[in-house]
Write an enzyme that holds these catalytic residues in place. Structure first.
Site, PDB file in Angstrom:
ATOM      1  N   SER A 117       1.397   5.189  15.064  1.00  0.00           N
ATOM      2  CA  SER A 117       0.872   6.533  15.319  1.00  0.00           C
ATOM      3  C   SER A 117       0.270   6.619  16.708  1.00  0.00           C
ATOM      4  O   SER A 117      -0.263   5.622  17.236  1.00  0.00           O
ATOM      5  CB  SER A 117      -0.207   6.859  14.278  1.00  0.00           C
ATOM      6  OG  SER A 117      -0.937   8.014  14.640  1.00  0.00           O
ATOM      7  N   TYR A 141      -8.350   5.179  10.547  1.00  0.00           N
ATOM      8  CA  TYR A 141      -6.900   5.307  10.414  1.00  0.00           C
ATOM      9  C   TYR A 141      -6.203   4.745  11.648  1.00  0.00           C
ATOM     10  O   TYR A 141      -5.288   3.910  11.547  1.00  0.00           O
ATOM     11  CB  TYR A 141      -6.507   6.770  10.202  1.00  0.00           C
ATOM     12  CG  TYR A 141      -5.024   6.992  10.394  1.00  0.00           C
ATOM     13  CD1 TYR A 141      -4.109   6.436   9.508  1.00  0.00           C
ATOM     14  CD2 TYR A 141      -4.538   7.738  11.469  1.00  0.00           C
ATOM     15  CE1 TYR A 141      -2.741   6.618   9.697  1.00  0.00           C
ATOM     16  CE2 TYR A 141      -3.185   7.919  11.654  1.00  0.00           C
ATOM     17  CZ  TYR A 141      -2.290   7.357  10.774  1.00  0.00           C
ATOM     18  OH  TYR A 141      -0.947   7.523  10.957  1.00  0.00           O
ATOM     19  N   LYS A 145      -3.664   1.325  12.180  1.00  0.00           N
ATOM     20  CA  LYS A 145      -2.330   1.351  12.778  1.00  0.00           C
ATOM     21  C   LYS A 145      -2.241   0.372  13.954  1.00  0.00           C
ATOM     22  O   LYS A 145      -1.219  -0.312  14.133  1.00  0.00           O
ATOM     23  CB  LYS A 145      -1.974   2.771  13.222  1.00  0.00           C
ATOM     24  CG  LYS A 145      -1.615   3.693  12.067  1.00  0.00           C
ATOM     25  CD  LYS A 145      -0.409   3.163  11.306  1.00  0.00           C
ATOM     26  CE  LYS A 145       0.011   4.066  10.169  1.00  0.00           C
ATOM     27  NZ  LYS A 145       1.182   3.530   9.432  1.00  0.00           N
ATOM     28  N   ASN A 170       2.810  14.402  16.835  1.00  0.00           N
ATOM     29  CA  ASN A 170       2.548  15.357  15.743  1.00  0.00           C
ATOM     30  C   ASN A 170       3.851  15.791  15.087  1.00  0.00           C
ATOM     31  O   ASN A 170       4.667  16.471  15.718  1.00  0.00           O
ATOM     32  CB  ASN A 170       1.786  16.569  16.279  1.00  0.00           C
ATOM     33  CG  ASN A 170       0.430  16.190  16.837  1.00  0.00           C
ATOM     34  OD1 ASN A 170       0.336  15.529  17.873  1.00  0.00           O
ATOM     35  ND2 ASN A 170      -0.628  16.571  16.164  1.00  0.00           N
TER      36      ASN A 170
END
Length: 320
Positions: A117, A141, A145, A170
């Site tokens: 991400s 989060y 990642k 996104n």
């Protein structure tokens, strides 16, 4: 080859499964169905219900299906939830990945694609985020990642696995209405949800140092993202070797521009209400997408209007 897709019945995973089977790849899906739906999967794809935290099940699936490559998508991904439940996020996102990589190494699997991400970057003050931009995640989060990337690369080097980490920006849109995002966590469905309830869309902060004062983001169509996974899966394998690439369009769209476009597509152009900034929102986060083009032969082909139109068709199907 046979590919195992973890989390393959989810919004992104189902698109990846469809793209890979459509290109002739054999696929089996592992999903605990906490956010996935079996009906999303192609009819010829077997679904195994279970978790990447289950080593016995992983061993059985990898051996029973003669798996030669893995696309790992299964993870929790809500930023606010990660702040409230950091130990859960580390246990399941990082712990599940470690368990999976151990099983992969033991089974002799030599290809591994990891869903990462842009959250790994945090809030860099740059016009375009390259893969060399320093990583400084600002929530658990993003931390999981980044730790996941470290673990994937280390396991790849140790066991001769060719690894690819894809840093998504996104994600929006749907390749088909039945594959649409049914959650209300990302900006496009969040605006749809407000309009459906005859409420004004919300914009969090309009005093950022951007052309219209609202945050600027890079939006990628989920079908383009799925094709990026296919390109990564088909990357030539050697004796290991790792690659990390951004998956974005390299073009910024402001929140206000996106809300206006959603109004045009839905026919409901009611003015947005502006609320206070959300903690941690970067003014601008736009990918440099050149490395993916050079290394994977992949570039995004779909624009933001197509994302919104396809997402709206899916929203109407699921909510109508």
């Amino acid at each position: 080859m046979t590919w195992l897709i973890t989390g393959g019945a989810g919004y992104i995973g189902a698109h990846v499964a469809r793209a890979m089977t459509g290109a002739g790849e054999r696929v089996v899906v592992l999903d605990d169905l906490s956010a996935g739906f079996p009906a999303r999967l192609p009819a010829d794809v077997e679904l195994v219900r279970g978790s990447a935290l289950d080593p016995a099940l992983l061993k059985e699936v990898l051996a029973g299906h003669a798996v030669t490559g893995v696309v790992h998508l299964a993870a929790h991904k809500q930023v606010a939830e990660s702040v409230a439940q950091p130990t859960r996020y580390y246990r399941e996102n990082v712990g599940g990945l470690a368990t999976l990589l151990e099983a992969v190494a033991e089974a002799g699997v030599r290809r591994f694609v990891f869903s990462s991400s842009a959250a790994v970057y945090g809030n860099p003050d740059v016009d375009l985020i390259t893969e060399d931009t320093p990583c400084a995640p600002v929530n658990p989060y993003g931390e999981t990642k980044l730790a996941g990337e470290w673990l994937v690369r280390a396991a790849g080097r140790a066991h001769g696995i060719t690894t690819t980490c894809l840093r998504y920006f996104n994600v929006a849109g749907a390749a088909a209405p039945e594959l649409a995002d049914t959650g209300v966590f990302n900006i496009v469905p969040m605006v749809f949800d407000r309009l459906t309830r005859e409420a004004a869309p919300r914009i969090f902060g309009d005093d950022y140092p951007t052309p219209d004062g609202t945050c600027v983001r890079d939006y990628i169509h989920v079908a383009d993202l799925a094709e990026a996974h296919l390109a990564a899966a088909r990357r030539p394998a050697g004796d290991g070797g790792d690659l990390t690439v951004n998956i974005g369009r390299g073009e910024g769209v402001s929140v206000r521009e996106l809300v206006t476009l959603i109004g045009e597509v839905t026919g409901d152009g009611r003015p947005a209400v502006v609320e206070g900034r959300r903690p941690g929102d970067a003014p601008r986060a736009v990918a440099s997408a050149g490395l993916a083009a050079r290394e994977l032969g992949w570039t995004a082909r779909r624009g933001v209007r197509e994302m919104v139109e396809s997402a709206w068709r899916g929203w109407l199907l699921h909510r109508g």
